[in-house]
Write a protein that holds these residues in place. Structure first.
Motif, PDB file in Angstrom:
ATOM      1  N   LYS A 181       0.833  -1.206   0.000  1.00 34.67           N
ATOM      2  CA  LYS A 181       0.000   0.000   0.000  1.00 34.67           C
ATOM      3  C   LYS A 181       0.869   1.258   0.000  1.00 34.67           C
ATOM      4  N   PRO A 182       0.652   2.154  -0.955  1.00 31.28           N
ATOM      5  CA  PRO A 182       1.383   3.426  -0.921  1.00 31.28           C
ATOM      6  C   PRO A 182       1.132   4.139   0.412  1.00 31.28           C
ATOM      7  N   ARG A 183       2.193   4.702   0.975  1.00 31.04           N
ATOM      8  CA  ARG A 183       2.071   5.385   2.271  1.00 31.04           C
ATOM      9  C   ARG A 183       2.863   6.679   2.240  1.00 31.04           C
ATOM     10  N   ARG A 184       2.678   7.472   3.275  1.00 25.83           N
ATOM     11  CA  ARG A 184       3.241   8.832   3.282  1.00 25.83           C
ATOM     12  C   ARG A 184       4.750   8.831   3.073  1.00 25.83           C
ATOM     13  N   THR A 185       5.454   7.898   3.717  1.00 26.17           N
ATOM     14  CA  THR A 185       6.917   7.851   3.577  1.00 26.17           C
ATOM     15  C   THR A 185       7.355   6.908   2.462  1.00 26.17           C
ATOM     16  N   GLY A 186       6.376   6.325   1.755  1.00 28.00           N
ATOM     17  CA  GLY A 186       6.714   5.386   0.685  1.00 28.00           C
ATOM     18  C   GLY A 186       7.102   4.023   1.247  1.00 28.00           C
ATOM     19  N   ILE A 187       7.283   3.058   0.359  1.00 28.08           N
ATOM     20  CA  ILE A 187       7.779   1.722   0.753  1.00 28.08           C
ATOM     21  C   ILE A 187       9.299   1.882   0.797  1.00 28.08           C
ATOM     22  N   ASP A 188       9.773   2.430   1.905  1.00 29.78           N
ATOM     23  CA  ASP A 188      11.161   2.924   1.938  1.00 29.78           C
ATOM     24  C   ASP A 188      12.159   1.961   2.571  1.00 29.78           C
ATOM     25  N   SER A 189      11.792   0.673   2.651  1.00 30.58           N
ATOM     26  CA  SER A 189      12.765  -0.317   3.135  1.00 30.58           C
ATOM     27  C   SER A 189      12.554  -1.633   2.410  1.00 30.58           C
ATOM     28  N   LEU A 190      13.611  -2.416   2.331  1.00 31.10           N
ATOM     29  CA  LEU A 190      13.541  -3.722   1.686  1.00 31.10           C
ATOM     30  C   LEU A 190      12.581  -4.635   2.435  1.00 31.10           C
ATOM     31  N   ASP A 191      12.565  -4.523   3.771  1.00 28.33           N
ATOM     32  CA  ASP A 191      11.717  -5.399   4.588  1.00 28.33           C
ATOM     33  C   ASP A 191      10.239  -5.202   4.284  1.00 28.33           C
ATOM     34  N   ILE A 192       9.811  -3.949   4.074  1.00 31.37           N
ATOM     35  CA  ILE A 192       8.396  -3.692   3.788  1.00 31.37           C
ATOM     36  C   ILE A 192       8.003  -4.384   2.476  1.00 31.37           C
ATOM     37  N   TYR A 193       8.881  -4.289   1.470  1.00 32.37           N
ATOM     38  CA  TYR A 193       8.602  -4.935   0.180  1.00 32.37           C
ATOM     39  C   TYR A 193       8.534  -6.455   0.342  1.00 32.37           C
ATOM     40  N   MET A 194       9.529  -7.018   1.022  1.00 32.92           N
ATOM     41  CA  MET A 194       9.568  -8.478   1.173  1.00 32.92           C
ATOM     42  C   MET A 194       8.372  -8.980   1.962  1.00 32.92           C
ATOM     43  N   ASP A 195       7.972  -8.220   2.975  1.00 37.27           N
ATOM     44  CA  ASP A 195       6.818  -8.610   3.785  1.00 37.27           C
ATOM     45  C   ASP A 195       5.532  -8.571   2.944  1.00 37.27           C
TER      46      ASP A 195
END
Length: 198
Positions: free
Chosen positions: A77-91
């Protein structure tokens, strides 16, 4: 040595394009979801997975792609700070793969704090194994990379024939060859990195 992955066209576009979305959040901040969508299509078309892309694979259309992007949106989900870490993408993408019953695709992070030689080796290894490489760039001091700042995109090829290692970056329905050293050495402390599909 040069190697490029076979890749898919969506009508006249080289892969997906977040600018197609009518949803304003996806249009502005859907790059991680688009990267996951393109990865899913790639795996179904070229690596033998089934059902990651829920529409017709032999005739990819913008209309179906936009619908697919909206299915991926809850996971990345797009969020205010963006998907700004590898962990968020992998999760997020990991949850999508699990929900689709796909246990063939695994992900490992290679953080932007690693040196450029390690990153280049990882990209070359991935392309040689026939898989694209999601890349996250956060800040960058070089204005040449302004289109890649705070952005997820795929690397789908490499060229080590010259003095440098060039990588083929795919985003916004286009591809461009970039110098990997220049791309990787952003000049900022806050780093992105690579996702390595296994």
């Amino acid at each position: 040595m040069q190697k490029e992955l076979d890749y898919f066209m969506i009508e006249h576009s080289y892969g997906g394009n977040q600018e197609w979305f009518w949803d304003p959040m996806m249009k502005i901040g859907g790059c991680a979801a688009v990267t996951a969508c393109d990865s899913s299509i790639y795996f179904d078309c070229y690596k033998g997975t089934e059902g990651l892309y829920p529409y017709e694979k032999t005739a990819l259309t913008k209309k179906d792609y936009v619908k697919f992007g909206m299915k991926m949106k809850p996971y990345l989900k797009p969020r205010r700070t963006g998907i700004d870490s590898l962990d968020i993408y992998m999760d997020g993408f990991g949850k999508y793969l699990a929900d689709k019953g796909c246990d063939a695709v695994h992900m490992e992070p290679l953080h932007g704090t690693e040196d450029a030689d390690k990153a280049k080796s990882a990209v070359i290894d991935a392309i040689d194994r026939g898989v694209p490489v999601p890349c996250l760039i956060l800040k960058h001091e070089n204005p040449l990379f302004e289109n890649y700042v705070w952005h997820w995109f795929l690397l789908t090829g490499y060229d080590t024939a010259g003095d440098s290692c060039m990588v083929k970056a795919v985003t916004y329905g286009e591809s461009k060859w970039l110098d990997m050293d220049d791309l990787w050495n952003t000049g900022h402390d806050k780093k992105g990195g690579l996702i390595l599909y296994k």
